[in-house]
Design an enzyme around this catalytic site. Structure first.
Site, PDB file in Angstrom:
ATOM      1  N   TYR A   1      -0.117 -15.936  11.618  1.00  0.00           N
ATOM      2  CA  TYR A   1      -0.899 -15.632  12.825  1.00  0.00           C
ATOM      3  C   TYR A   1      -0.858 -16.769  13.840  1.00  0.00           C
ATOM      4  O   TYR A   1      -0.844 -16.533  15.037  1.00  0.00           O
ATOM      5  CB  TYR A   1      -2.364 -15.315  12.480  1.00  0.00           C
ATOM      6  CG  TYR A   1      -2.550 -14.180  11.499  1.00  0.00           C
ATOM      7  CD1 TYR A   1      -1.523 -13.286  11.211  1.00  0.00           C
ATOM      8  CD2 TYR A   1      -3.776 -13.992  10.863  1.00  0.00           C
ATOM      9  CE1 TYR A   1      -1.707 -12.252  10.304  1.00  0.00           C
ATOM     10  CE2 TYR A   1      -3.964 -12.956   9.964  1.00  0.00           C
ATOM     11  CZ  TYR A   1      -2.927 -12.098   9.684  1.00  0.00           C
ATOM     12  OH  TYR A   1      -3.114 -11.076   8.780  1.00  0.00           O
TER      13      TYR A   1
ATOM     14  N   TYR B   1      -5.224 -22.546  12.958  1.00  0.00           N
ATOM     15  CA  TYR B   1      -5.769 -21.685  11.907  1.00  0.00           C
ATOM     16  C   TYR B   1      -7.291 -21.704  11.998  1.00  0.00           C
ATOM     17  O   TYR B   1      -7.900 -22.704  12.376  1.00  0.00           O
ATOM     18  CB  TYR B   1      -5.335 -22.173  10.515  1.00  0.00           C
ATOM     19  CG  TYR B   1      -5.878 -21.326   9.378  1.00  0.00           C
ATOM     20  CD1 TYR B   1      -5.299 -20.100   9.064  1.00  0.00           C
ATOM     21  CD2 TYR B   1      -6.993 -21.745   8.645  1.00  0.00           C
ATOM     22  CE1 TYR B   1      -5.804 -19.314   8.043  1.00  0.00           C
ATOM     23  CE2 TYR B   1      -7.499 -20.968   7.612  1.00  0.00           C
ATOM     24  CZ  TYR B   1      -6.904 -19.753   7.317  1.00  0.00           C
ATOM     25  OH  TYR B   1      -7.411 -18.975   6.307  1.00  0.00           O
TER      26      TYR B   1
ATOM     27  N   TYR C   1      -4.038 -11.885  15.475  1.00  0.00           N
ATOM     28  CA  TYR C   1      -3.919 -10.688  14.635  1.00  0.00           C
ATOM     29  C   TYR C   1      -5.125  -9.760  14.830  1.00  0.00           C
ATOM     30  O   TYR C   1      -4.968  -8.567  15.125  1.00  0.00           O
ATOM     31  CB  TYR C   1      -3.798 -11.133  13.183  1.00  0.00           C
ATOM     32  CG  TYR C   1      -3.853 -10.059  12.138  1.00  0.00           C
ATOM     33  CD1 TYR C   1      -2.769  -9.235  11.910  1.00  0.00           C
ATOM     34  CD2 TYR C   1      -4.989  -9.893  11.355  1.00  0.00           C
ATOM     35  CE1 TYR C   1      -2.817  -8.258  10.930  1.00  0.00           C
ATOM     36  CE2 TYR C   1      -5.050  -8.930  10.370  1.00  0.00           C
ATOM     37  CZ  TYR C   1      -3.960  -8.115  10.155  1.00  0.00           C
ATOM     38  OH  TYR C   1      -4.008  -7.157   9.179  1.00  0.00           O
TER      39      TYR C   1
ATOM     40  N   ILE D   1       0.845  -1.207   0.000  1.00  0.00           N
ATOM     41  CA  ILE D   1       0.000   0.000   0.000  1.00  0.00           C
ATOM     42  C   ILE D   1       0.880   1.257   0.000  1.00  0.00           C
ATOM     43  O   ILE D   1       0.650   2.193  -0.765  1.00  0.00           O
ATOM     44  CB  ILE D   1      -0.948   0.010   1.227  1.00  0.00           C
ATOM     45  CG1 ILE D   1      -1.839  -1.244   1.236  1.00  0.00           C
ATOM     46  CG2 ILE D   1      -1.815   1.269   1.223  1.00  0.00           C
ATOM     47  CD1 ILE D   1      -2.697  -1.409   2.484  1.00  0.00           C
TER      48      ILE D   1
ATOM     49  N   ASP E   1      10.989   2.395   6.560  1.00  0.00           N
ATOM     50  CA  ASP E   1      10.735   0.952   6.405  1.00  0.00           C
ATOM     51  C   ASP E   1      12.046   0.194   6.567  1.00  0.00           C
ATOM     52  O   ASP E   1      13.125   0.786   6.451  1.00  0.00           O
ATOM     53  CB  ASP E   1      10.114   0.643   5.028  1.00  0.00           C
ATOM     54  CG  ASP E   1       9.179  -0.568   5.106  1.00  0.00           C
ATOM     55  OD1 ASP E   1       9.521  -1.534   5.816  1.00  0.00           O
ATOM     56  OD2 ASP E   1       8.116  -0.541   4.467  1.00  0.00           O
TER      57      ASP E   1
ATOM     58  N   ASN F   1      -9.117  -6.729   1.587  1.00  0.00           N
ATOM     59  CA  ASN F   1      -8.355  -7.473   0.577  1.00  0.00           C
ATOM     60  C   ASN F   1      -7.976  -6.639  -0.651  1.00  0.00           C
ATOM     61  O   ASN F   1      -8.467  -6.870  -1.762  1.00  0.00           O
ATOM     62  CB  ASN F   1      -9.125  -8.734   0.166  1.00  0.00           C
ATOM     63  CG  ASN F   1      -9.247  -9.720   1.335  1.00  0.00           C
ATOM     64  OD1 ASN F   1     -10.048  -9.506   2.249  1.00  0.00           O
ATOM     65  ND2 ASN F   1      -8.454 -10.760   1.323  1.00  0.00           N
TER      66      ASN F   1
ATOM     67  N   ARG G   1     -14.455 -13.459  -0.219  1.00  0.00           N
ATOM     68  CA  ARG G   1     -13.796 -12.179   0.030  1.00  0.00           C
ATOM     69  C   ARG G   1     -14.247 -11.172  -1.023  1.00  0.00           C
ATOM     70  O   ARG G   1     -14.600 -11.551  -2.143  1.00  0.00           O
ATOM     71  CB  ARG G   1     -12.260 -12.318  -0.086  1.00  0.00           C
ATOM     72  CG  ARG G   1     -11.604 -13.223   0.936  1.00  0.00           C
ATOM     73  CD  ARG G   1     -11.604 -12.617   2.329  1.00  0.00           C
ATOM     74  NE  ARG G   1     -10.836 -13.427   3.261  1.00  0.00           N
ATOM     75  CZ  ARG G   1     -11.355 -14.405   4.015  1.00  0.00           C
ATOM     76  NH1 ARG G   1     -12.635 -14.713   3.946  1.00  0.00           N
ATOM     77  NH2 ARG G   1     -10.576 -15.072   4.860  1.00  0.00           N
TER      78      ARG G   1
HETATM   79  C1  UGA Z   1      -5.676 -11.398   5.208  1.00  0.00           C
HETATM   80  C2  UGA Z   1      -5.296 -10.627   6.469  1.00  0.00           C
HETATM   81  O1  UGA Z   1      -5.473 -11.371   7.603  1.00  0.00           O
HETATM   82  C3  UGA Z   1      -6.090  -9.377   6.632  1.00  0.00           C
HETATM   83  O2  UGA Z   1      -5.625  -8.606   7.649  1.00  0.00           O
HETATM   84  C4  UGA Z   1      -5.954  -8.547   5.457  1.00  0.00           C
HETATM   85  O3  UGA Z   1      -6.715  -7.376   5.646  1.00  0.00           O
HETATM   86  C5  UGA Z   1      -6.449  -9.317   4.290  1.00  0.00           C
HETATM   87  O4  UGA Z   1      -5.696 -10.509   4.124  1.00  0.00           O
HETATM   88  C6  UGA Z   1      -6.303  -8.459   3.091  1.00  0.00           C
HETATM   89  O5  UGA Z   1      -5.625  -8.807   2.142  1.00  0.00           O
HETATM   90  O6  UGA Z   1      -6.885  -7.362   3.132  1.00  0.00           O
HETATM   91  P1  UGA Z   1      -7.362 -13.227   4.357  1.00  0.00           P
HETATM   92  O7  UGA Z   1      -8.385 -12.636   3.451  1.00  0.00           O
HETATM   93  O8  UGA Z   1      -7.790 -14.427   5.118  1.00  0.00           O
HETATM   94  O9  UGA Z   1      -6.867 -12.092   5.352  1.00  0.00           O
HETATM   95  O10 UGA Z   1      -6.042 -13.588   3.505  1.00  0.00           O
HETATM   96  P2  UGA Z   1      -5.631 -14.657   2.397  1.00  0.00           P
HETATM   97  O11 UGA Z   1      -4.397 -15.315   2.882  1.00  0.00           O
HETATM   98  O12 UGA Z   1      -5.538 -13.955   1.106  1.00  0.00           O
HETATM   99  O13 UGA Z   1      -6.771 -15.760   2.373  1.00  0.00           O
HETATM  100  C7  UGA Z   1      -8.019 -15.606   1.731  1.00  0.00           C
HETATM  101  C8  UGA Z   1      -8.712 -16.944   1.701  1.00  0.00           C
HETATM  102  O14 UGA Z   1      -8.033 -17.799   0.779  1.00  0.00           O
HETATM  103  C9  UGA Z   1      -8.751 -17.712   3.014  1.00  0.00           C
HETATM  104  O15 UGA Z   1      -9.975 -18.372   3.112  1.00  0.00           O
HETATM  105  C10 UGA Z   1      -7.623 -18.736   2.872  1.00  0.00           C
HETATM  106  O16 UGA Z   1      -7.827 -19.863   3.670  1.00  0.00           O
HETATM  107  C11 UGA Z   1      -7.722 -19.044   1.387  1.00  0.00           C
HETATM  108  N1  UGA Z   1      -6.486 -19.544   0.729  1.00  0.00           N
HETATM  109  C12 UGA Z   1      -5.319 -18.879   0.857  1.00  0.00           C
HETATM  110  C13 UGA Z   1      -6.568 -20.654  -0.108  1.00  0.00           C
HETATM  111  O17 UGA Z   1      -7.642 -21.296  -0.241  1.00  0.00           O
HETATM  112  N2  UGA Z   1      -5.447 -21.070  -0.775  1.00  0.00           N
HETATM  113  C14 UGA Z   1      -4.261 -20.430  -0.669  1.00  0.00           C
HETATM  114  O18 UGA Z   1      -3.281 -20.841  -1.319  1.00  0.00           O
HETATM  115  C15 UGA Z   1      -4.182 -19.294   0.174  1.00  0.00           C
END
Ligand code: UGA
Length: 368
Positions: free
Chosen positions: A83, A327, A170, A13, A33, A198, A242
């Site tokens: 996390y 998780y 987190y 960002i 940074d 996201n 998402r």
């Molecule tokens: C993360 C952070 O925890 C948040 O703080 C942040 O605001 C957010 O990303 C963001 O990008 O804004 P999350 O959406 O869970 O939250 O992050 P991802 O790791 O991108 O996961 C999204 C979903 O995809 C989850 O359900 C995860 O289990 C799934 N996932 C992830 C998969 O199915 N396969 C993968 O290879 C990676």
């Protein structure tokens, strides 16, 4: 010209704010940074001063905060793979350290915009309520109690899992920081909290094995699989949903909040694109389909019968296998954006398809 201190300037960002803020010529930035990879092209530009340091160790920090018009607090460990594996570092980076920054802003009466997270809302209600009772369908037996899936800043309760589910380290840390900022507001601190939903785009995360290790967030992780012909893994079936928000829309909103700080201050704002909701399973399908239309795939992966042809399958994997013990997941995160729209002239413009296409092309250009 507004002088802005960006903590976490070389992140995804931060790098976009600096690139576009400098191009607009409206701001003077001081960046801090621990690394500078993502902001290399702007390091020597007029109106940008950069300190390569952990902000906790920067001797000049107090002096800079006193001299700036606004602090943008972006630095954080924000990768879900960490996390439950390094929760103490997650709490340190999302509460203990930024709390000291907030204290300094309060001491010097310097306005702060803090980037929090959509994850504040936790698992969200959908995890606890049957699909039937979430239905808005008038014929549904429980339609009289529909759950509004939109997350509303000043109304929606936060549902975090038990302590042993360390995923929530987190969100808990971020939540306590939000509460502290709010309380400091009562003591005179000028503040805005933004909850990103996201954000995606160029310079997102990293590529495992090339410029980072472990598992990045879903878009970067799927790109790694697509580029290497590995399987795309759907955690717990990929049913989580998402709303992916293009970084351009996000940056536009943040600049407007900066420029209208006085009218917008003292509030928490969701920042996301409700129209871009997708399940992770559909995201995998959509990304693979966009990827297969690129020249890169045609040249390197496609040729049928070619021994070197690579292609990715989509497979399901349990969260414990993928992320380890502790998780948990947010099931569905749709932002209400009514509040931010009541303050600034902003509507997300970039569709999921466009945003994914641009992001995929950037990953190919950078890592393909
Ligand atoms: C993360 C952070 O925890 C948040 O703080 C942040 O605001 C957010 O990303 C963001 O990008 O804004 P999350 O959406 O869970 O939250 O992050 P991802 O790791 O991108 O996961 C999204 C979903 O995809 C989850 O359900 C995860 O289990 C799934 N996932 C992830 C998969 O199915 N396969 C993968 O290879 C990676």
């Amino acid at each position: 010209m507004k002088k802005i201190l960006i903590i976490g300037a070389s992140g995804f960002i931060g790098s976009h704010l600096i690139e576009q803020g400098l191009a607009q010529g409206k701001f003077q930035f001081i960046g801090v940074d621990t690394y500078s990879t993502k902001i290399q092209p702007w390091l020597n530009q007029k109106n940008f001063e950069f300190f390569q340091s952990d902000y906790q160790d920067l001797n000049e920090l107090d002096e800079i905060i006193q001299k700036t018009d606004l602090v943008l607090s972006l630095a954080a460990l924000c990768n879900p793979a960490q996390y439950n594996t390094v929760p103490l570092q997650v709490i340190e980076s999302n509460y203990t350290q930024p709390m000291k920054l907030v204290e300094k802003c309060h001491r010097y009466n310097t306005p702060i915009i803090h980037l929090s997270t959509s994850e504040i809302y936790g698992r969200t209600l959908g995890s606890y309520v049957s699909q039937d009772s979430q239905s808005n369908d008038e014929n549904s037996s429980q339609a009289s109690h529909p759950i509004n899936p939109e997350l509303v800043e000043d109304e929606t309760p936060y549902l975090l899992g038990p302590i042993h589910e360390q995923r929530w380290s987190y969100a808990s840390a971020k939540q306590l920081l939000e509460r502290s900022i709010y309380a400091y507001g009562d003591e005179g601190l000028p503040w805005i909290i933004v909850r990103p939903f996201n954000f995606i785009g160029s310079r997102l995360d990293y590529m495992p094995g090339i410029d980072g290790e472990g598992t990045p967030r879903v878009i970067a992780n799927f790109m790694k699989s697509l580029l290497s012909g590995e399987d795309l893994q759907l955690v717990d079936g990929g049913s989580a949903r998402r709303c992916f928000t293009d970084i351009q829309d996000a940056v536009d909103a943040i600049f407007q909040l900066i420029e209208n700080f006085d009218e917008c201050q003292g509030e928490v704002y969701n920042l996301g694109a409700p129209g871009n909701e997708v399940s992770i399973q559909d995201l995998a399908l959509q990304m693979r389909s966009i990827f297969r239309k690129t020249d890169h795939w045609q040249q390197h992966c496609a040729p049928v019968g070619c021994e070197d042809a690579i292609d990715s399958h989509i497979v399901k994997v349990s969260s414990e296998e993928f992320y380890g013990k502790g998780y948990a997941d947010s099931d569905r995160r749709i932002p209400s954006i009514e509040k931010i729209q009541s303050k600034i002239n902003w509507t997300p413009q970039v569709s999921l398809e466009t945003s994914l296409t641009q992001t995929i092309h950037w990953f190919i250009e950078r890592y393909g």
